[in-house]
Scaffold this motif. Structure first.
Motif, PDB file in Angstrom:
ATOM      1  N   THR A   1       0.782  -1.150   0.050  1.00 54.21           N
ATOM      2  CA  THR A   1       0.054   0.399   0.271  1.00 54.21           C
ATOM      3  C   THR A   1       1.044   1.252   0.154  1.00 54.21           C
ATOM      4  OG1 THR A   1      -1.621  -1.209   0.961  1.00 54.21           O
ATOM      5  CG2 THR A   1      -2.139   1.166   1.018  1.00 54.21           C
ATOM      6  N   ARG A   2       1.092   1.964  -1.016  1.00 61.66           N
ATOM      7  CA  ARG A   2       1.451   3.098  -1.247  1.00 61.66           C
ATOM      8  C   ARG A   2       1.009   4.350  -0.124  1.00 61.66           C
ATOM      9  NH1 ARG A   2       5.645   5.626  -1.937  1.00 61.66           N
ATOM     10  NH2 ARG A   2       6.043   7.189  -2.812  1.00 61.66           N
ATOM     11  N   VAL A   3       2.038   5.124   0.502  1.00 65.74           N
ATOM     12  CA  VAL A   3       0.986   5.902   1.806  1.00 65.74           C
ATOM     13  C   VAL A   3       1.934   7.287   0.947  1.00 65.74           C
ATOM     14  CG1 VAL A   3       2.310   6.602   3.596  1.00 65.74           C
ATOM     15  CG2 VAL A   3       2.544   4.281   3.786  1.00 65.74           C
ATOM     16  N   PRO A   4       0.923   7.837   1.063  1.00 58.90           N
ATOM     17  CA  PRO A   4       1.587   9.816   0.446  1.00 58.90           C
ATOM     18  C   PRO A   4       2.386  10.599   1.202  1.00 58.90           C
ATOM     19  CG  PRO A   4      -0.752   9.630   1.291  1.00 58.90           C
ATOM     20  CD  PRO A   4      -0.492   8.244   1.200  1.00 58.90           C
ATOM     21  N   HIS A   5       2.869  11.167   0.924  1.00 51.55           N
ATOM     22  CA  HIS A   5       3.856  12.205   1.005  1.00 51.55           C
ATOM     23  C   HIS A   5       5.007  11.768   2.137  1.00 51.55           C
ATOM     24  CE1 HIS A   5       0.517  14.788   0.050  1.00 51.55           C
ATOM     25  NE2 HIS A   5       0.181  14.501   0.576  1.00 51.55           N
ATOM     26  N   ILE A   6       5.278  10.842   1.229  1.00 49.70           N
ATOM     27  CA  ILE A   6       6.647   9.803   2.040  1.00 49.70           C
ATOM     28  C   ILE A   6       7.809   9.488   0.907  1.00 49.70           C
ATOM     29  CG2 ILE A   6       5.410   9.415   4.313  1.00 49.70           C
ATOM     30  CD1 ILE A   6       6.179   6.147   2.461  1.00 49.70           C
ATOM     31  N   SER A   7       9.048   9.673   1.273  1.00 51.92           N
ATOM     32  CA  SER A   7      10.151   9.521   0.277  1.00 51.92           C
ATOM     33  C   SER A   7       9.637   8.124  -0.904  1.00 51.92           C
ATOM     34  CB  SER A   7      11.398   9.096   0.976  1.00 51.92           C
ATOM     35  OG  SER A   7      12.516   8.672   0.065  1.00 51.92           O
ATOM     36  N   ASP A   8      10.127   8.886  -1.981  1.00 59.31           N
ATOM     37  CA  ASP A   8       9.686   7.859  -3.041  1.00 59.31           C
ATOM     38  C   ASP A   8      10.173   6.793  -3.302  1.00 59.31           C
ATOM     39  OD1 ASP A   8      11.964   9.089  -3.266  1.00 59.31           O
ATOM     40  OD2 ASP A   8      11.070   9.388  -5.618  1.00 59.31           O
ATOM     41  N   VAL A   9      11.489   6.613  -1.831  1.00 63.67           N
ATOM     42  CA  VAL A   9      12.203   5.865  -1.649  1.00 63.67           C
ATOM     43  C   VAL A   9      11.458   4.455  -1.158  1.00 63.67           C
ATOM     44  CG1 VAL A   9      14.203   4.211  -0.162  1.00 63.67           C
ATOM     45  CG2 VAL A   9      14.344   6.523  -1.881  1.00 63.67           C
ATOM     46  N   VAL A  10      10.603   4.849   0.316  1.00 64.79           N
ATOM     47  CA  VAL A  10       9.542   4.113   0.462  1.00 64.79           C
ATOM     48  C   VAL A  10       8.573   3.700  -0.946  1.00 64.79           C
ATOM     49  CG1 VAL A  10       8.117   3.314   2.802  1.00 64.79           C
ATOM     50  CG2 VAL A  10      10.124   4.657   2.592  1.00 64.79           C
ATOM     51  N   LYS A  11       8.965   1.913  -0.961  1.00 62.32           N
ATOM     52  CA  LYS A  11       7.656   1.800  -1.835  1.00 62.32           C
ATOM     53  C   LYS A  11       6.016   1.624  -1.124  1.00 62.32           C
ATOM     54  CE  LYS A  11       6.634  -0.378  -5.776  1.00 62.32           C
ATOM     55  NZ  LYS A  11       7.111  -0.116  -7.184  1.00 62.32           N
ATOM     56  N   GLY A  12       6.155   1.977  -0.060  1.00 61.24           N
ATOM     57  CA  GLY A  12       4.578   1.402   0.556  1.00 61.24           C
ATOM     58  C   GLY A  12       4.762   0.756   1.954  1.00 61.24           C
ATOM     59  N   VAL A  13       4.044   0.043   2.363  1.00 59.42           N
ATOM     60  CA  VAL A  13       3.706  -0.668   3.482  1.00 59.42           C
ATOM     61  C   VAL A  13       3.321  -1.713   3.244  1.00 59.42           C
ATOM     62  CG1 VAL A  13       3.656   1.466   5.136  1.00 59.42           C
ATOM     63  CG2 VAL A  13       1.470   0.073   4.391  1.00 59.42           C
ATOM     64  N   MET A  14       3.687  -2.805   4.276  1.00 61.61           N
ATOM     65  CA  MET A  14       2.572  -4.439   4.143  1.00 61.61           C
ATOM     66  C   MET A  14       2.353  -4.586   5.238  1.00 61.61           C
ATOM     67  SD  MET A  14       5.784  -6.952   3.289  1.00 61.61           S
ATOM     68  CE  MET A  14       5.451  -8.379   3.286  1.00 61.61           C
ATOM     69  N   ASN A  15       1.303  -5.506   5.024  1.00 56.86           N
ATOM     70  CA  ASN A  15       0.751  -6.957   6.777  1.00 56.86           C
ATOM     71  C   ASN A  15       1.264  -7.854   6.810  1.00 56.86           C
ATOM     72  OD1 ASN A  15      -0.538  -7.789   7.997  1.00 56.86           O
ATOM     73  ND2 ASN A  15      -2.363  -6.898   7.788  1.00 56.86           N
TER      74      ASN A  15
ATOM     75  N   PRO B   1       7.174  -1.172   6.749  1.00 55.90           N
ATOM     76  CA  PRO B   1       7.522  -0.410   5.439  1.00 55.90           C
ATOM     77  C   PRO B   1       8.145  -0.862   4.420  1.00 55.90           C
ATOM     78  CG  PRO B   1       7.974   0.676   7.540  1.00 55.90           C
ATOM     79  CD  PRO B   1       7.682  -1.006   8.145  1.00 55.90           C
ATOM     80  N   VAL B   2       8.529  -0.456   3.852  1.00 61.88           N
ATOM     81  CA  VAL B   2       9.077  -1.587   2.770  1.00 61.88           C
ATOM     82  C   VAL B   2       9.888  -0.702   1.368  1.00 61.88           C
ATOM     83  CG1 VAL B   2       8.797  -3.036   0.479  1.00 61.88           C
ATOM     84  CG2 VAL B   2       8.028  -3.205   1.504  1.00 61.88           C
ATOM     85  N   ILE B   3      11.373  -0.583   1.639  1.00 61.29           N
ATOM     86  CA  ILE B   3      12.194  -0.249   0.739  1.00 61.29           C
ATOM     87  C   ILE B   3      12.071  -0.684  -1.361  1.00 61.29           C
ATOM     88  CG2 ILE B   3      14.362   0.880   0.669  1.00 61.29           C
ATOM     89  CD1 ILE B   3      12.267   2.014   3.243  1.00 61.29           C
ATOM     90  N   ASP B   4      12.446  -0.049  -1.718  1.00 60.79           N
ATOM     91  CA  ASP B   4      12.613  -0.081  -3.085  1.00 60.79           C
ATOM     92  C   ASP B   4      14.140  -0.335  -3.446  1.00 60.79           C
ATOM     93  OD1 ASP B   4      13.092  -0.326  -5.518  1.00 60.79           O
ATOM     94  OD2 ASP B   4      10.987   0.390  -6.750  1.00 60.79           O
ATOM     95  N   MET B   5      14.655  -1.335  -3.205  1.00 59.55           N
ATOM     96  CA  MET B   5      15.985  -1.034  -3.171  1.00 59.55           C
ATOM     97  C   MET B   5      16.657   0.019  -4.443  1.00 59.55           C
ATOM     98  SD  MET B   5      17.049  -1.911   0.038  1.00 59.55           S
ATOM     99  CE  MET B   5      18.937  -1.980  -0.414  1.00 59.55           C
ATOM    100  N   GLN B   6      15.885  -0.734  -5.169  1.00 58.31           N
ATOM    101  CA  GLN B   6      16.669   0.186  -6.865  1.00 58.31           C
ATOM    102  C   GLN B   6      16.415   1.326  -6.660  1.00 58.31           C
ATOM    103  OE1 GLN B   6      15.747  -1.688 -10.337  1.00 58.31           O
ATOM    104  NE2 GLN B   6      15.221  -3.553  -9.728  1.00 58.31           N
ATOM    105  N   LYS B   7      15.587   2.232  -6.144  1.00 54.14           N
ATOM    106  CA  LYS B   7      15.471   3.583  -5.799  1.00 54.14           C
ATOM    107  C   LYS B   7      16.371   4.323  -5.491  1.00 54.14           C
ATOM    108  CE  LYS B   7      11.321   5.142  -7.692  1.00 54.14           C
ATOM    109  NZ  LYS B   7      10.021   6.079  -6.923  1.00 54.14           N
ATOM    110  N   ARG B   8      16.919   3.379  -3.942  1.00 49.35           N
ATOM    111  CA  ARG B   8      17.304   3.334  -3.124  1.00 49.35           C
ATOM    112  C   ARG B   8      18.898   3.553  -3.476  1.00 49.35           C
ATOM    113  NH1 ARG B   8      19.128   6.088  -0.384  1.00 49.35           N
ATOM    114  NH2 ARG B   8      17.396   6.220   1.268  1.00 49.35           N
TER     115      ARG B   8
END
Length: 154
Positions: free
Chosen positions: A35-49, A56-63
């Motif tokens: 789930t995408r979380v608005p207004h956070i760093s684009d490195v953070v892909k979103g959150v998962m349950n 929180p899930v980090i997109d390592m390619q973006k990082r």
């Protein structure tokens, strides 16, 4: 370093090979809904349950400034814990535990500079003389991103 082995989980991003210390890895999960979380760093892909915990899930390619990670059949989320923070690292593929001899781990070359060098503990020779980049999980997120992640965690 002394003559011992370092166990790492090996993962791949854009055909490059990385490793994170196995003692910091909680699990390796198949790709699932994020789930995408608005207004956070684009490195953070979103959150998962994950079994009732919001991770929180980090997109390592973006990082690593490799573009945006694309979900493929082998995409995995490595759940890691660092400094009492649990995050997921979205990677292309992860399924190997490697034992690296400490003497095979070299210092980060001086040519690798700037913020990116802070992510790297060292570089090891691995299978067929391929290089394995060992990551420092404490440095994968900036202080600002850490604060955001702390606010997201439930």
């Amino acid at each position: 370093m002394n003559n011992s082995e370092v166990k790492v989980i090996v993962f791949h991003l854009n055909n490059e090979t990385y490793g994170v210390p196995i003692k910091q890895v909680i699990s390796i999960e198949r790709m699932q809904h994020i789930t995408r979380v608005p207004h956070i760093s684009d490195v953070v892909k979103g959150v998962m349950n994950l079994r009732g915990a919001i991770i929180p899930v980090i997109d390592m390619q973006k990082r690593f400034k490799m573009g945006e990670g694309k979900e493929i059949g082998e995409t995995r989320i490595i759940i890691v814990e660092s400094d009492d923070i649990t995050v997921g690292l979205m990677v292309d593929k992860a399924n190997v535990v490697a034992e690296i001899q400490s003497e095979a781990i070299g210092e980060t070359p001086e040519i690798v500079g700037g913020l990116e060098a802070e992510y790297i503990i060292g570089i090891a020779k691995w299978q067929n003389d391929d290089l394995l980049i060992l990551l420092n999980l404490q440095r994968v997120l900036t202080n600002e991103e850490l604060e955001i992640v702390k606010q997201i965690e439930v």
